[in-house]
Enzyme design. Structure first.
Site, mmCIF file in Angstrom:
data_model
loop_
_atom_site.group_PDB
_atom_site.id
_atom_site.type_symbol
_atom_site.label_atom_id
_atom_site.label_comp_id
_atom_site.label_asym_id
_atom_site.label_seq_id
_atom_site.Cartn_x
_atom_site.Cartn_y
_atom_site.Cartn_z
ATOM 1 N NE ARG A 41 6.737 -0.010 -2.584
ATOM 2 C CZ ARG A 41 7.363 0.614 -1.579
ATOM 3 N NH1 ARG A 41 8.644 0.920 -1.812
ATOM 4 N NH2 ARG A 41 6.823 1.152 -0.536
ATOM 5 C CB ALA A 54 7.002 -8.173 -2.404
ATOM 6 C CB CYS A 101 5.874 -13.187 -0.629
ATOM 7 S SG CYS A 101 6.864 -12.556 -1.854
ATOM 8 C CG HIS A 122 8.848 -4.747 5.499
ATOM 9 N ND1 HIS A 122 7.493 -4.545 6.009
ATOM 10 C CD2 HIS A 122 8.803 -4.622 4.106
ATOM 11 C CE1 HIS A 122 7.189 -4.206 4.756
ATOM 12 N NE2 HIS A 122 7.620 -4.310 3.728
#
Lengths: 515, 488
Positions: free
Chosen positions: B98, B67, B64, B197
């Protein structure tokens, strides 16, 4: 540069002088408030270890740092995956489901099936009905489940989607495709409780919805349900089933996710094992239900006790006393003697405890995790003469748990030295470990940074554990499970002893080959 | 397998997966699937539908917006504290998952692998969470005095209940004199992590780029560059940095793996922005081009062929001294990478690979496989846009199955049909294919190895692929008493 005869990955590559130079050069561009000052970092680091810092830290009201809990839908999915041919379905964004699946997959090293209906902005404005209508049909067509288990996310809860109405609407629109498919549902808002609350809500709803209340009570003599609770140890499920089988073949585990996360190599199929749907649908007919996790099944208990009028027991078969209680409960409910095999297992466990006790006796432990896990683990530590110095439960229930824990700790000869920390996180624990240190920590993977900071060795027992392999395959329940706990903890103490005595000609007296 | 047979198989695979869907979903999914070839005139890469709403009810591998912003762009900035604002789950599931490697004292001046959350309860939903947020910001500054700023990453409920987190951030910024950034990256926004992003980039544009004070004392050189869109998975950006420095450039900022706030703030001083992950960072690169006149260039550091090509392209932007050094560096490393290829190619040649990843990897890693003689026969993105697929076309070397937002069902069918020798995708897919006895590499996190960027890292890549393909464990899948084929 790499040596082709000895290619190394980042672990050793970045230790090469040329990379150390790169990292050193980079420092000049870092640090917004002037250059990074190692003295200042050292000074603040030291301050965080003090009682002064601890007091400020424990006084936090608004920010949570490094929690030891997750959110509701995660637990709801575990319930779904414990029922045969069931697809867990999350009404909400697929982002949540990607997180749930990754989280479980990293713990179990196994695939985790679960779908979502991919709600986005339009659902935020108009509600998620359209998503559910398409989603249930698509899920049914592609994955051919025999049962769909629907939970919600915080998004669906904030906009107030009504699952009952939506599922009814979806059925009406589905041109008959969903007519014979049981779809159970629970509202599992992420801003209430934790993953164990979600487990409870989904278990209660599933049982209620698959077992409609009848005018007349039908009871199958000798039939017993066992609800495992949010159980991350697949070996524990197997062990509990094994013990139950020694008493009766009419004992059924409701929500048995052992096989789902333990499939073999050779082929892959979406669904594996699980409690047969027929068993779940007739759970109401059992004489009684045993819950293995009291605080993962608070609401479920109400349904079984008050609506179903069934006998309801809680047993926490972790450690010696917990397993004894479970075994005696089974003997009582089935009217059978404790089988010889279990008697032998108990004897073997106690024998092992008597062999190993010097290494746990008087050792201080900090233990953190879910409420029921802690009740079992702390009980075992006390049985071994260990000291549960800090018992930290971030998702401690408001009612009952603290008293239960106090009662266990009261049995310890060091009861006054033990502290219970409900509602605290792992950054709180960091302060506790610096100011009132212990010998060992017991908990999940997130204790790893506390180990680095405080030097307290971490014994990995709990959920999740991502950085060690296959521990979840073992049992921590039953006499055999207690033997595993004993083995893990004792040998961690011995590993630490070796570590402290390994320096040649310095500390290596007590570096013994026989213990 | 001849090119025609391969394409026929790929077309058949698409037809077969579409059969199971209800009509509406089948119509939708058909637009996301196709086959393309390097010589294809108007192939799937030109036509594939992407960046659209996922079909409901399937196992999509997408994440999403939260994220995308917290997990990818903001989270790796090491000296800032990133609050997961809302319920406890999102921050917990994304914690330390990550491998954005960094050097720093975690909990004191560095915070990447920690989880800060306002841990919403029902009360916060009903009465709003702004007061709690304000208090949280104050507590953070008291307990973590060396933080160089705070970002507030919104989870789903924040936008829905109408909290004004920007106002809270503004007040705190004034009171604390530290950067305080409110990012409205609620998970329900957009169709995947991709919008996250973009939103994250917009906040860097609005809240970091205008901070001229943070770069006031910066002394420029003619060779200053920034690495943009490298998250330092397993140390990738460090393996990149060394090459850029060896050819004579000065890397002044690294975004955002192992990044510090100051590096973001001095980035407008760069002479060139070097963009690795186009998808996550093209927005801010375009902004810096418009606002500060900084040109940007995409590059690809996977595998020696692409690394060499990229180094030459980068050097060509500068003067002859840089170009000369670039050639020297290329020559120096080529001897090593040739030896790596000589060692591993014989064991990997002709092996077929199917990829499914996010960001830039579905296209960027193709070259690295080709360098080892391996063939990529299927690829797709979790969250690409049309321009990503257009760029993919330049990288494919043979008939390739293209799948956008492929779900678990489709990917399993495709793999069973095309029978690749290796699948390279994410953790959610990993165990599905390993159970079938198929070698697998987790290409979001380099399967806990890496780095994979640059020349040194190619040696790691080659070694890891050999490890994956040639491990004896795959021979044990079939029991000695079994005759039928395993994995079907």
């Amino acid at each position: 540069m790499q040596d082709v005869e000895n290619i190394v990955n980042g672990q050793k590559l970045f230790l090469k002088p040329e990379y150390q130079e790169v990292l050193k050069n980079k420092k000049q561009f870092e640090g917004a408030m002037g250059a990074v000052n190692p003295a200042k970092v050292e000074e603040v680091a030291e301050w965080t270890k003090t009682w002064e810092y601890r007091e400020k830290n424990l006084a936090r009201e608004a920010i949570t740092v490094n929690p030891a809990k997750a959110c509701q839908p995660l637990g709801a999915i575990m319930v779904g995956l414990g029922i045969e041919n069931t697809m867990p379905y999350v009404h909400g964004s697929h982002g949540c489901v990607a997180y749930f699946r990754s989280y479980f997959t990293r713990h179990f090293k196994e695939p985790t099936p679960c779908v979502s209906d991919s709600m986005s902005e339009s659902a935020a404005v108009f509600g998620g009905l359209a998503n559910m209508k398409d989603g249930l049909r698509n899920c049914n067509a592609m994955y051919k489940p025999e049962h769909i288990s629907v939970s919600t996310t915080c998004m669906a809860e904030v906009i107030g989607d009504d699952l009952n109405a939506f599922i009814t609407g979806a059925r009406e629109d589905a041109e008959g495709e969903l007519d014979d498919l049981p779809i159970t549902y629970a509202h599992t808002p992420s801003f209430v409780g934790s993953h164990i609350t979600g487990y409870d809500n989904m278990m209660k709803s599933t049982l209620e919805q698959l077992n409609p209340e009848r005018s007349e009570k039908v009871v199958e003599e000798g039939r017993i349900n066992i609800i495992p609770g949010f159980e991350p140890y697949l070996g524990s499920l197997a062990e509990v089933k094994e013990i139950s089988k020694m008493f009766s073949d009419k004992i059924h585990m409701i929500g048995d996710h052992e096989a789902q996360w333990n499939t073999g190599a050779g082929s892959y199929s979406l669904y594996a094992g699980g409690t047969p749907l027929d068993i779940v649908k007739t759970a109401i007919n059992a004489e009684s239900t045993i819950s293995l996790q009291k605080y993962s099944t608070v609401q479920t208990a109400k349904t079984i006790k008050n609506k179903w009028k069934q006998g309801y027991e809680t047993c926490n078969p972790i450690g010696l006393a917990g397993t004894d209680a479970f075994v005696m409960k089974l003997a009582e409910l089935t009217g059978k003697e404790v089988p010889e095999e279990l008697k032998a297992q108990r004897g073997q466990l106690v024998d092992a405890m008597q062999d190993s006790y010097p290494y746990m006796h008087g050792k201080k432990f900090a233990i953190y995790g879910d409420p029921d896990f802690l009740l079992g683990l702390v009980s075992f530590i006390v049985e071994m003469g260990g000291i549960p110095t800090h018992v930290l439960c971030h998702n401690a229930p408001r009612k009952g748990w603290e008293d239960d824990m106090k009662a266990i700790i009261a049995k310890s000869q060091w009861a006054e030295d033990c502290q219970i920390w409900p509602g605290k996180d792992l950054w709180h624990l960091r302060s506790l470990l610096f100011t009132e240190p212990v010998d060992f920590m017991i908990g999940n993977v997130y204790g790893k940074e506390l180990y680095r900071d405080t030097g307290t060795p971490l014994i990995r027992i709990g959920f999740p554990i991502f950085d060690r392999h296959h521990l979840h395959r073992y049992s921590m329940s039953g006499y055999k499970g207690a033997l595993n706990l004993l083995t893990w903890i004792t040998n961690a103490v011995l590993d630490q002893l070796d570590e402290e005595t390994k320096d040649i000609a310095k500390t290596d007296y007590f570096f013994d080959c026989v213990r | 397998m001849g090119p025609e047979t391969l394409e026929a198989l790929q077309q058949e695979a698409i037809a077969e997966v579409l059969e199971v869907y209800p009509a509406k979903a089948a119509k939708n999914r058909a637009k996301h699937l196709g086959v393309d070839a390097p010589e294809g005139v108007k192939g799937a890469c030109d036509k594939t539908r992407s960046n659209k709403q996922t079909v409901p009810g399937v196992m999509s591998q997408r994440g999403c917006a939260y994220a995308g912003s917290k997990g990818v762009v903001w989270g790796p900035i090491k000296d800032m504290i990133h609050i997961s604002h809302g319920p406890v789950g999102c921050g917990q599931y994304s914690r330390a998952g990550r491998r954005n490697y960094y050097i720093g004292t975690t909990g004191v001046d560095t915070f990447v692998t920690m989880n800060f959350t306002t841990d919403f309860t029902e009360k916060d939903i009903v009465f709003g969470g702004d007061k709690k947020l304000k208090k949280a910001l104050e507590e953070i500054d008291e307990l973590f005095p060396l933080n160089n700023g705070i970002s507030i990453q919104s989870e789903c409920p924040i936008g829905l209940i109408g909290d004004d987190i920007s106002a809270v951030a503004k007040v705190h910024k004034k009171e604390s004199s530290k950067p305080t950034v409110a990012v409205s990256c609620e998970g329900f926004r957009g169709v995947s992590q991709s919008l996250g992003h973009h939103i994250a980039n917009d906040m860097i544009r609005d809240e970091v780029m205008p901070d001229a004070a943070a770069r006031a004392d910066f002394e420029s050189t003619d060779y200053d560059v920034s690495i943009i869109g490298d998250y330092n998975i397993g140390g990738d950006a460090w393996a990149t940095r060394i090459l850029l420095e060896e050819i004579g450039l000065r890397v002044i900022a690294q975004w955002s793996g192992d990044a510090s706030y100051k590096e973001l703030a001095v980035a407008p001083k760069a002479k060139l922005n070097l963009l690795h992950c186009y998808r996550s960072m093209n927005y801010i690169s375009r902004h810096m081009e418009q606002e500060f006149g900084i040109p940007w260039m995409e590059y690809n550091f996977f595998g020696p062929t692409k690394t060499t090509e990229s180094l030459r392209k980068i050097a060509a932007f500068f003067d002859e001294s840089i170009q000369k050094k670039a050639e020297e560096v290329i020559a120096k490393y080529t001897a090593m990478t040739d030896a790596v290829i000589a060692k591993f190619k014989p064991k990997l040649e002709g092996k077929q690979v199917m990829l499914y990843v996010g960001g830039l990897r579905p296209r960027h890693v193709i070259g690295a496989y080709e360098d080892l003689g391996m063939e990529v026969i299927g690829t797709g993105y979790e969250f690409a846009h049309g321009d990503d697929y257009k760029r993919t076309k330049e990288d494919i070397a043979r008939s390739t199955l293209i799948y956008d937002d492929v779900n678990e069902y489709e990917l399993e069918k495709f793999v069973k049909k095309l029978k690749p020798d290796l699948v390279a995708a994410g953790v959610k897919e990993k165990y599905v294919f390993q159970k079938m006895g198929l070698p697998f590499r987790q290409m979001h996190s380099w399967d806990y190895s890496g780095p994979y960027h640059g020349y040194d890292a190619f040696a790691v890549f080659a070694k890891d692929m050999d490890l994956a393909m040639n491990s004896p464990v795959w021979n044990h899948t079939k029991a000695p008493w079994e005759k039928e084929e395993v994995g079907a």
